[in-house]
Design an enzyme around this catalytic site. Structure first.
Site, PDB file in Angstrom:
ATOM      1  CD  GLU A  33      62.921  59.246  62.458  1.00 27.42           C
ATOM      2  OE1 GLU A  33      63.859  58.974  61.692  1.00 27.42           O
ATOM      3  OE2 GLU A  33      62.030  60.069  62.170  1.00 27.42           O
ATOM      4  CG  HIS A  75      66.173  68.581  62.848  1.00 22.97           C
ATOM      5  ND1 HIS A  75      67.159  68.064  63.670  1.00 22.97           N
ATOM      6  CD2 HIS A  75      65.560  67.517  62.281  1.00 22.97           C
ATOM      7  CE1 HIS A  75      67.129  66.749  63.594  1.00 22.97           C
ATOM      8  NE2 HIS A  75      66.166  66.395  62.761  1.00 22.97           N
ATOM      9  NE  ARG A 102      62.126  65.903  63.876  1.00 22.03           N
ATOM     10  CZ  ARG A 102      62.194  65.771  62.564  1.00 22.03           C
ATOM     11  NH1 ARG A 102      61.718  66.717  61.782  1.00 22.03           N
ATOM     12  NH2 ARG A 102      62.736  64.696  62.022  1.00 22.03           N
ATOM     13  CG  HIS A 105      64.033  70.360  59.742  1.00 23.19           C
ATOM     14  ND1 HIS A 105      64.983  69.976  58.830  1.00 23.19           N
ATOM     15  CD2 HIS A 105      63.232  69.270  59.936  1.00 23.19           C
ATOM     16  CE1 HIS A 105      64.787  68.703  58.481  1.00 23.19           C
ATOM     17  NE2 HIS A 105      63.719  68.260  59.131  1.00 23.19           N
ATOM     18  NE  ARG A 122      58.196  67.580  59.409  1.00 22.21           N
ATOM     19  CZ  ARG A 122      59.180  66.689  59.450  1.00 22.21           C
ATOM     20  NH1 ARG A 122      58.927  65.401  59.335  1.00 22.21           N
ATOM     21  NH2 ARG A 122      60.422  67.080  59.630  1.00 22.21           N
TER      22      ARG A 122
END
Length: 538
Positions: free
Chosen positions: A121, A243, A289, A350, A385
């Site tokens: 990811e 997100h 992100r 998110h 994060r």
């Protein structure tokens, strides 16, 4: 007036996701544990987590690489000790889940032997994400719930709201410790007390403070607000992760499209079908992100478009259905065949990267009060994060807290006589519309003024509105009986203030915090730490 507590236990766990249930199970062999669940036991952010859990299982990977990736994603604001602690305890935490029976996906290796299927990811330099198809959180949560229900030392109380922690200010003590909590039973509509030697906050994040969020309804920042009122410091609340890819559909407002889609080759496109992520970052769709969310937000505003599109239809249909069965079925139910067409996406609030400040044992500033999971600020996430480090943090710090509590539980006295909840001056409300109006107003201006891109003026406007709302809510709370909506609104407006004050204190743009008035990085990154004033109890 004092009364005998309605419930008594060694450890009270407020929250029933991965962090709370892991802590309960780790302690249950020798302690009496009560777990509070705001809704049904399966409801919560853990259950809806899709992507997976990061840990080093590949021989070509290393803990050092996991550390480096996390530090990079955290934009220079991670606390290295927390990152190293988490990553070095990752594999044993995952092994514990595997032994409990969580069915992480496996594939055959070159010799035909089964091994874990690891995906990659954004921000990760290796494939290190263990997953259960595209519903990892569900697999983890249901396994933990099954184990908790078997254990005689764990009592689960569902459909309750924690109101406030019971501390020295309630009993006139001076030890600086937590003695339990007041809770509102949504079934009986009565306030009850729980006496505990130790209390752990595992209440999740605060993304419900925003109009658009991927989180379930219960994510209203309860633990952060309660800890702040009790006297705990909070840190880095300006870093709320949006997100990048929530499904844009009127009947799927909170449905997340996992980052693993991009890890397996999905690309982001404009309405005209052209890709745009290579224009923003060398890693394109696998950029961190915050970069992806800002890129989508920028393109939507530049083009006046309602959404962008995520396309994996160039992959074989069988591959898509095998790896993303839940997403495939959900989209198909809405008339979108992801094997044939792209998915409309927008960013949504998110994950709360900041929270209640803790040490590596999950201890807060108040004796015998712990915070684990998304409610906590451990220093792991920094300014952004990294994907699939969140459930990992829940597991690692729950196990660490359990060890710390276990070493002390037999030396701690349980105070069973606690101050009764005073309802002598309150009445039933006949103005529920006030709560609903304030609720919608708060979430809307937080989205508009304190969202993906901020300015000083927007933050100042948000703070002025928060202060007005706080006056109204305090007046309402002081004179009316509590309810679910009132308690959540009270907590959300507290968390909103913490987010705005942290954002105003950061005179730079870093990670998830992007301020047009301070677009540059400062040379020395420091966490934003807020210390609460002394507050009277109700």
């Amino acid at each position: 007036m004092e009364q005998h507590a309605h419930y008594q236990c060694d450890v009270l766990v407020i929250g029933s996701g991965a962090a709370g249930l892991t802590l309960a199970l780790q302690l249950a062999a020798q302690t009496r544990v009560i777990v509070l669940s705001k809704g049904p036991l399966t409801e919560g952010s853990t259950y809806y987590a899709q992507g997976g859990i990061a840990a080093v299982f590949d021989e070509n990977d290393s803990i050092e690489s996991h550390i480096e990736d996390t530090l990079i994603a955290g934009a220079g604001l991670c606390e290295p000790a927390a990152v190293e602690f988490t990553t070095r305890h990752a594999k044993q935490s995952l092994q514990w889940l595997i032994e409990l029976g969580v069915g992480f996906d496996r594939v055959a290796d070159e010799q035909g032997q089964p091994r874990f299927h690891l995906t990659q990811e954004g921000g990760h330099s290796h494939r290190r994400i263990l997953h259960a198809a595209d519903a990892t959180g569900r697999a983890v949560q249901t396994t933990l719930v099954d184990e908790v229900k078997k254990h005689p030392n764990i009592q689960v109380v569902e459909r309750v709201n924690a109101i406030d922690l019971i501390t020295d200010k309630h009993i006139g003590g001076s030890s600086g410790r937590c003695y339990g909590a007041y809770i509102w039973n949504r079934v009986t509509e009565q306030v009850e007390t729980i006496a505990a030697k130790f209390v752990a906050l595992a209440t999740g994040g605060a993304s419900k403070v925003y109009q658009y969020t991927s989180n379930p309804d219960i994510a209203s920042g309860d633990g952060i607000a309660m800890a702040w009122r009790a006297g705990c410091r909070v840190a880095n609340m300006e870093f709320n992760q949006f997100h990048p890819t929530c499904l844009f559909h009127p009947n799927a407002q909170t449905f997340l499209l996992t980052e693993a889609l991009r890890g397996e080759g999905a690309v982001l496109k404009r309405p005209d079908g052209s890709r745009f992520m290579p224009d923003f970052h060398e890693a394109a769709e696998l950029a961190p992100r915050d970069v992806v969310a800002r890129a989508i937000d920028y393109e939507m505003k530049r083009l006046g478009a309602d959404c962008m599109y995520l396309d994996i239809s160039h992959k074989p249909a069988a591959f898509i259905r095998e790896h993303f069965p839940n997403i495939y079925e959900k989209c198909l139910s809405l008339g979108i065949d992801i094997t044939q067409q792209p998915m409309p996406v927008v960013p949504a609030a998110h994950y709360t990267c900041g929270g209640v400040k803790t040490d590596l044992n999950a201890r807060t500033d108040i004796h015998n009060l712990y915070a684990i999971g998304e409610v906590a600020y451990t220093g792991l996430h920094g300014a952004n994060r990294m994907a699939s480090n969140s459930l990992l943090e829940c597991l690692v710090f729950a196990r660490s807290a359990a060890q710390d509590i276990s070493a002390r539980v037999n030396q701690m006295e349980l105070l069973t006589q606690l101050p009764a909840w005073d309802e002598s001056k309150v009445s039933d409300s006949d103005e529920e519309v006030i709560i609903q109006h304030n609720w919608h107003e708060l979430r809307l201006f937080m989205w508009d003024y304190v969202g993906i891109v901020r300015t000083n003026k927007r933050l100042e406007r948000a703070l002025r509105r928060i202060e007005l709302l706080q006056q109204e809510i305090h007046e309402y709370y002081s004179h009316c009986k509590v309810s679910n909506n009132l308690l959540e609104l009270r907590n959300l407006v507290t968390v909103a203030e913490l987010i705005v004050r942290c954002a105003m204190a950061r005179h730079e743009s870093r990670g998830l915090h992007y301020n047009l008035d301070y677009p540059e990085l400062l040379p020395n990154a420091q966490p934003t730490v807020l210390t609460p004033p002394q507050q009277p109890s109700r």
